[in-house]
Design an enzyme around this catalytic site. Structure first.
Site, PDB file in Angstrom:
ATOM      1  N   HIS A  98      -1.258  -1.185  -4.139  1.00 22.01           N
ATOM      2  CA  HIS A  98      -2.551  -0.868  -3.531  1.00 22.01           C
ATOM      3  C   HIS A  98      -2.591   0.640  -3.277  1.00 22.01           C
ATOM      4  O   HIS A  98      -1.681   1.210  -2.678  1.00 22.01           O
ATOM      5  CB  HIS A  98      -2.663  -1.653  -2.226  1.00 22.01           C
ATOM      6  CG  HIS A  98      -3.962  -1.515  -1.511  1.00 22.01           C
ATOM      7  ND1 HIS A  98      -5.091  -2.230  -1.840  1.00 22.01           N
ATOM      8  CD2 HIS A  98      -4.327  -0.740  -0.453  1.00 22.01           C
ATOM      9  CE1 HIS A  98      -6.078  -1.919  -1.021  1.00 22.01           C
ATOM     10  NE2 HIS A  98      -5.656  -1.002  -0.173  1.00 22.01           N
ATOM     11  N   GLY A 125      -8.665   3.965   7.397  1.00 17.58           N
ATOM     12  CA  GLY A 125      -8.342   5.375   7.598  1.00 17.58           C
ATOM     13  C   GLY A 125      -6.858   5.639   7.808  1.00 17.58           C
ATOM     14  O   GLY A 125      -6.378   6.694   7.435  1.00 17.58           O
ATOM     15  N   PHE A 126      -6.167   4.667   8.355  1.00 14.34           N
ATOM     16  CA  PHE A 126      -4.756   4.888   8.684  1.00 14.34           C
ATOM     17  C   PHE A 126      -3.945   3.609   8.502  1.00 14.34           C
ATOM     18  O   PHE A 126      -4.473   2.515   8.708  1.00 14.34           O
ATOM     19  CB  PHE A 126      -4.616   5.358  10.134  1.00 14.34           C
ATOM     20  CG  PHE A 126      -5.407   6.604  10.424  1.00 14.34           C
ATOM     21  CD1 PHE A 126      -4.911   7.862  10.101  1.00 14.34           C
ATOM     22  CD2 PHE A 126      -6.678   6.511  10.980  1.00 14.34           C
ATOM     23  CE1 PHE A 126      -5.665   9.004  10.335  1.00 14.34           C
ATOM     24  CE2 PHE A 126      -7.439   7.646  11.224  1.00 14.34           C
ATOM     25  CZ  PHE A 126      -6.933   8.898  10.891  1.00 14.34           C
ATOM     26  N   GLY A 127      -2.670   3.782   8.161  1.00 18.31           N
ATOM     27  CA  GLY A 127      -1.749   2.660   8.165  1.00 18.31           C
ATOM     28  C   GLY A 127      -1.226   2.430   9.575  1.00 18.31           C
ATOM     29  O   GLY A 127      -1.466   3.224  10.498  1.00 18.31           O
ATOM     30  N   GLY A 128      -0.525   1.339   9.751  1.00 22.85           N
ATOM     31  CA  GLY A 128       0.185   1.085  10.995  1.00 22.85           C
ATOM     32  C   GLY A 128      -0.673   0.659  12.167  1.00 22.85           C
ATOM     33  O   GLY A 128      -0.216   0.705  13.311  1.00 22.85           O
ATOM     34  N   HIS A 176      -8.417   1.234  -3.755  1.00 29.05           N
ATOM     35  CA  HIS A 176      -9.358   1.012  -2.645  1.00 29.05           C
ATOM     36  C   HIS A 176     -10.018   2.346  -2.326  1.00 29.05           C
ATOM     37  O   HIS A 176      -9.387   3.236  -1.764  1.00 29.05           O
ATOM     38  CB  HIS A 176      -8.547   0.458  -1.460  1.00 29.05           C
ATOM     39  CG  HIS A 176      -9.312   0.297  -0.193  1.00 29.05           C
ATOM     40  ND1 HIS A 176      -8.701   0.018   1.012  1.00 29.05           N
ATOM     41  CD2 HIS A 176     -10.644   0.363   0.076  1.00 29.05           C
ATOM     42  CE1 HIS A 176      -9.609  -0.071   1.964  1.00 29.05           C
ATOM     43  NE2 HIS A 176     -10.798   0.146   1.431  1.00 29.05           N
ATOM     44  N   ASP A 225      -6.561  -6.593   4.192  1.00 29.14           N
ATOM     45  CA  ASP A 225      -5.935  -5.260   4.269  1.00 29.14           C
ATOM     46  C   ASP A 225      -5.955  -4.756   5.707  1.00 29.14           C
ATOM     47  O   ASP A 225      -7.029  -4.579   6.287  1.00 29.14           O
ATOM     48  CB  ASP A 225      -6.724  -4.308   3.355  1.00 29.14           C
ATOM     49  CG  ASP A 225      -6.145  -2.911   3.260  1.00 29.14           C
ATOM     50  OD1 ASP A 225      -5.048  -2.673   3.801  1.00 29.14           O
ATOM     51  OD2 ASP A 225      -6.800  -2.066   2.614  1.00 29.14           O
ATOM     52  N   GLY A 226      -4.760  -4.501   6.246  1.00 24.96           N
ATOM     53  CA  GLY A 226      -4.661  -3.883   7.563  1.00 24.96           C
ATOM     54  C   GLY A 226      -3.900  -4.735   8.559  1.00 24.96           C
ATOM     55  O   GLY A 226      -4.325  -5.845   8.870  1.00 24.96           O
ATOM     56  N   GLY A 227      -2.772  -4.228   9.028  1.00 25.60           N
ATOM     57  CA  GLY A 227      -2.007  -4.961  10.026  1.00 25.60           C
ATOM     58  C   GLY A 227      -1.406  -6.257   9.519  1.00 25.60           C
ATOM     59  O   GLY A 227      -1.116  -7.154  10.309  1.00 25.60           O
ATOM     60  N   GLY A 245       1.055  -2.129   4.108  1.00 20.83           N
ATOM     61  CA  GLY A 245       1.596  -0.768   4.036  1.00 20.83           C
ATOM     62  C   GLY A 245       2.900  -0.682   4.794  1.00 20.83           C
ATOM     63  O   GLY A 245       3.990  -0.772   4.225  1.00 20.83           O
ATOM     64  N   SER A 246       2.799  -0.557   6.105  1.00 19.60           N
ATOM     65  CA  SER A 246       4.013  -0.366   6.904  1.00 19.60           C
ATOM     66  C   SER A 246       4.971  -1.554   6.791  1.00 19.60           C
ATOM     67  O   SER A 246       6.183  -1.356   6.723  1.00 19.60           O
ATOM     68  CB  SER A 246       3.663  -0.054   8.357  1.00 19.60           C
ATOM     69  OG  SER A 246       2.490  -0.687   8.752  1.00 19.60           O
ATOM     70  N   MET A 305     -11.265  -5.951   5.529  1.00 15.58           N
ATOM     71  CA  MET A 305     -10.494  -5.005   6.340  1.00 15.58           C
ATOM     72  C   MET A 305     -10.206  -5.652   7.692  1.00 15.58           C
ATOM     73  O   MET A 305     -11.127  -5.974   8.441  1.00 15.58           O
ATOM     74  CB  MET A 305     -11.270  -3.706   6.558  1.00 15.58           C
ATOM     75  CG  MET A 305     -11.438  -2.818   5.335  1.00 15.58           C
ATOM     76  SD  MET A 305      -9.940  -2.435   4.427  1.00 15.58           S
ATOM     77  CE  MET A 305      -8.954  -1.627   5.688  1.00 15.58           C
ATOM     78  N   MET A 318     -12.138   4.586  -0.253  1.00 12.09           N
ATOM     79  CA  MET A 318     -12.774   4.821   1.056  1.00 12.09           C
ATOM     80  C   MET A 318     -13.430   6.196   0.979  1.00 12.09           C
ATOM     81  O   MET A 318     -13.031   7.145   1.669  1.00 12.09           O
ATOM     82  CB  MET A 318     -11.708   4.758   2.163  1.00 12.09           C
ATOM     83  CG  MET A 318     -11.241   3.341   2.455  1.00 12.09           C
ATOM     84  SD  MET A 318      -9.656   3.281   3.322  1.00 12.09           S
ATOM     85  CE  MET A 318      -8.542   3.341   1.930  1.00 12.09           C
ATOM     86  N   ASP A 358      -4.719   3.667  -1.613  1.00 12.41           N
ATOM     87  CA  ASP A 358      -5.767   3.971  -0.630  1.00 12.41           C
ATOM     88  C   ASP A 358      -6.310   5.376  -0.850  1.00 12.41           C
ATOM     89  O   ASP A 358      -5.622   6.367  -0.605  1.00 12.41           O
ATOM     90  CB  ASP A 358      -5.202   3.831   0.785  1.00 12.41           C
ATOM     91  CG  ASP A 358      -5.034   2.376   1.182  1.00 12.41           C
ATOM     92  OD1 ASP A 358      -6.018   1.616   1.065  1.00 12.41           O
ATOM     93  OD2 ASP A 358      -3.921   1.998   1.593  1.00 12.41           O
ATOM     94  N   SER A 383       0.849  -1.193   0.000  1.00  9.15           N
ATOM     95  CA  SER A 383       0.000   0.000   0.000  1.00  9.15           C
ATOM     96  C   SER A 383       0.882   1.240   0.000  1.00  9.15           C
ATOM     97  O   SER A 383       1.651   1.467   0.944  1.00  9.15           O
ATOM     98  CB  SER A 383      -0.889   0.016   1.233  1.00  9.15           C
ATOM     99  OG  SER A 383      -1.421   1.329   1.396  1.00  9.15           O
ATOM    100  N   MET A 419      -8.896   8.185   0.262  1.00  9.68           N
ATOM    101  CA  MET A 419      -9.686   8.580   1.439  1.00  9.68           C
ATOM    102  C   MET A 419     -10.186  10.006   1.278  1.00  9.68           C
ATOM    103  O   MET A 419      -9.464  10.860   0.748  1.00  9.68           O
ATOM    104  CB  MET A 419      -8.817   8.490   2.702  1.00  9.68           C
ATOM    105  CG  MET A 419      -8.157   7.132   2.897  1.00  9.68           C
ATOM    106  SD  MET A 419      -7.250   7.074   4.461  1.00  9.68           S
ATOM    107  CE  MET A 419      -6.442   5.479   4.315  1.00  9.68           C
TER     108      MET A 419
HETATM  109  C1  DX5 Z   1      -6.147   1.421   5.831  1.00  8.22           C
HETATM  110  C2  DX5 Z   1      -5.764   1.098   4.415  1.00  8.22           C
HETATM  111  C3  DX5 Z   1      -4.661   0.125   4.309  1.00  8.22           C
HETATM  112  C4  DX5 Z   1      -3.374   0.567   4.935  1.00  8.22           C
HETATM  113  C5  DX5 Z   1      -2.722  -0.650   5.509  1.00  8.22           C
HETATM  114  O1  DX5 Z   1      -7.288   2.219   5.819  1.00  8.22           O
HETATM  115  O2  DX5 Z   1      -6.864   0.596   3.681  1.00  8.22           O
HETATM  116  O3  DX5 Z   1      -4.446  -0.245   2.958  1.00  8.22           O
HETATM  117  O4  DX5 Z   1      -2.474   1.165   4.047  1.00  8.22           O
HETATM  118  O5  DX5 Z   1      -1.602  -0.260   6.230  1.00  8.22           O
HETATM  119  P1  DX5 Z   1      -0.861  -1.284   7.201  1.00  8.22           P
HETATM  120  O6  DX5 Z   1      -0.409  -2.437   6.383  1.00  8.22           O
HETATM  121  O7  DX5 Z   1       0.262  -0.470   7.744  1.00  8.22           O
HETATM  122  O8  DX5 Z   1      -1.857  -1.690   8.258  1.00  8.22           O
HETATM  123 ZN    ZN Z   2      -6.496  -0.257   1.616  1.00 11.69          ZN
END
Ligand code: DX5
Ligand code: ZN
Length: 217
Positions: free
Chosen positions: A32, A141-144, A65, A174-176, A196-197, A136, A67, A34, A7, A36
């Site tokens: 990917h 809304g946020f990475g990490g 994606h 997607d996520g964590g 992402g991270s 999800m 959002m 994102d 991402s 928003m």
């Molecule tokens: C969150 C995004 C994800 C995000 C994942 O709203 O949809 O795609 O980038 O980030 P990580 O992998 O750091 O959880």
């Molecule tokens: Zn995403």
């Protein structure tokens, strides 16, 4: 082989083109993106002009994606910008089936995204219009953020629904997603992972090892 989709939310936005190329060179299967809107989710990111700017820099599919709510007025702009997959949340509009059909008419693959509290039942009667289901495993809304383990059972439920309908629908998470949670997602039936991270940590020299670690080393 599991599809790995870094991402770009976790990339260095000041060097976005180079970051996209570096992720591709490091073995990313997709990128990917994102999107928003500060309304559907509490953050604002990437418009169609940015997608159009990165499109010619890489050959891998762009997994976009959305959002945003409403999503319908922007589907054409993201498809024209070069999105290969366009995914929407059922909560983003009143006519999920129609929106998914519209995405396909625009020439993209149609994805539907389930928030942690959204039931798989919400897509049962739209499955024939779906190319990808995105689970999800954090609130968007946020990475990490940390992986929400209760979503593993939902991945299993969706795996069974997809197998029962007999279509080749991609099941993405997607996520964590980290080297620790990736194998759990795959065991539950996921065929694509967004990271992402975990993908972008450590700068470009680390991307190949990061992606390999997500595949299981
Ligand atoms: C969150 C995004 C994800 C995000 C994942 O709203 O949809 O795609 O980038 O980030 P990580 O992998 O750091 O959880
Ligand atoms: Zn995403």
């Amino acid at each position: 082989m599991t599809i790995i989709a870094p991402s770009i939310l976790s990339a260095d936005f000041a060097r976005l083109g180079e970051e996209c190329r570096a992720a591709q060179d490091a073995g990313a299967d997709w990128l990917h993106v994102d999107v928003m809107d500060g309304h559907f989710v509490p953050n604002i990111t990437i418009g169609p002009m940015v997608v159009a700017a990165i499109r010619p820099l890489v050959t891998v599919p762009l997994d976009v994606h959305l959002m945003i709510a409403p999503a319908d007025p922007y589907l054409e702009a993201y498809a024209q910008a070069g999105a290969d997959i366009l995914s929407i949340h059922p909560e983003a509009g009143p006519h999920l089936h129609r929106s998914l059909r519209r995405i396909r008419e625009l020439g993209a693959k149609a994805g539907v995204v389930l928030n942690p509290a959204t039931s798989p039942e919400s897509i049962r009667w739209a499955m024939e219009e779906v190319d990808l289901v995105l689970v999800m495993s954090v609130n968007p809304g946020f990475g990490g953020q940390s992986f929400i383990s209760s979503q593993l059972a939902k991945i299993e439920t969706l795996r069974a629904m997809i197998d029962a309908c007999g279509k080749e629908i991609i099941l993405e998470v997607d996520g964590g997603v980290t080297p620790l949670t990736a194998p759990q997602c795959i065991a539950a039936g996921a065929t694509a992972l967004v990271a992402g991270s975990a993908a972008f940590k450590g700068g470009p020299a680390a991307y190949a090892a990061n992606i390999a670690a997500l595949r299981g080393g």
